[in-house]
Design a protein around this motif. Structure first.
Motif, PDB file in Angstrom:
ATOM      1  N   LYS A  84       0.835  -1.209   0.000  1.00 20.18           N
ATOM      2  CA  LYS A  84       0.000   0.000   0.000  1.00 20.18           C
ATOM      3  C   LYS A  84       0.868   1.257   0.000  1.00 20.18           C
ATOM      4  O   LYS A  84       0.506   2.281  -0.582  1.00 20.18           O
ATOM      5  N   GLN A  85       2.022   1.156   0.656  1.00 24.89           N
ATOM      6  CA  GLN A  85       2.927   2.300   0.736  1.00 24.89           C
ATOM      7  C   GLN A  85       3.781   2.444  -0.515  1.00 24.89           C
ATOM      8  O   GLN A  85       4.594   3.358  -0.620  1.00 24.89           O
ATOM      9  N   GLY A  86       3.601   1.493  -1.449  1.00 21.52           N
ATOM     10  CA  GLY A  86       4.304   1.592  -2.723  1.00 21.52           C
ATOM     11  C   GLY A  86       5.669   0.966  -2.744  1.00 21.52           C
ATOM     12  O   GLY A  86       6.456   1.200  -3.668  1.00 21.52           O
TER      13      GLY A  86
END
Length: 220
Positions: A217-219
């Protein structure tokens, strides 16, 4: 979209459970992703093991599965390959060395924090120091080793072994201390175990997948 491939031994217990858990949690997190699983030695067409089915059903995690073997085609499809153990990782890289940059153990990738990276560096340093001292001790005492082996002097051999252990003891103690706080990299194989072992393994997988989803989600 990131394609995730989970890998275990037979693709009937751990990797399909990880696939099911990841699919559910990735959907809940609205991640654009796809997921598959495979086994190093999977027999194609096998269903999920009864223990894994029971554990997933207890937690209302949907699953539908037929086992498959790892292939180069599957690896080409994947952006990230997450194995259940270090041995799976090693064998995959041996068979497909060009894939080494995308192959990790699940827990290695999920728990890759700055704190754990520092612990890994400390472990590597202590292990290197231990091995260097061990080799140096053997080289420095080669004449004694050959003499005691030739004469069969067990007392002298044991004395020499104790000297070696004393020489490397500080590094072994440091390694043991670091390992107390260092997360295990392997996911326990529940195959043939009790329902509780399957539950425990699923909990282990869920915790790692939670971290994985958060990381994606944080990439990362």
């Amino acid at each position: 979209m990131k394609n995730i491939l989970f890998v275990c031994t037979g693709n009937t217990c751990r990797s399909p459970a990880a696939e099911a858990v990841y699919r559910k949690k990735a959907k809940e997190a609205s991640l654009e992703t796809d997921v598959k699983s495979a086994g190093m030695y999977g027999m194609p067409g096998m269903g999920l093991s009864q223990g894994s089915r029971n554990a997933l059903d207890e937690r209302n995690i949907p699953h539908s599965h037929q086992s498959q073997t790892v292939t180069e085609e599957l690896l080409d499809w994947a952006d990230l390959v997450l194995t259940m153990t270090q041995d799976h990782k090693r064998r995959l890289i041996e068979q497909f060395p060009h894939m080494n940059k995308i192959v990790y153990t699940l827990k290695e990738y999920a728990y890759d924090t700055s704190e754990n990276r520092e612990k890994k560096r400390m472990l590597d340093r202590e292990a290197a120091e231990l091995e260097m001292k061990r080799v140096r001790f053997i080289n420095d005492n080669q004449d004694k080793v050959e003499e005691y082996n030739a004469t069969g002097d067990l007392v002298k051999q044991q004395e020499l072994e104790r000297e070696l252990l004393e020489e490397i003891r500080p590094h072994q103690e440091a390694i043991d201390q670091i390992l107390q706080d260092y997360p295990s990299i392997d996911v326990v194989d529940p195959f043939g175990g009790s329902d509780q072992i399957y539950r425990d393994t699923l909990s282990e997988i869920e915790e790692a997948v939670d971290r994985l989803v958060e990381k994606l989600k944080q990439g990362d």
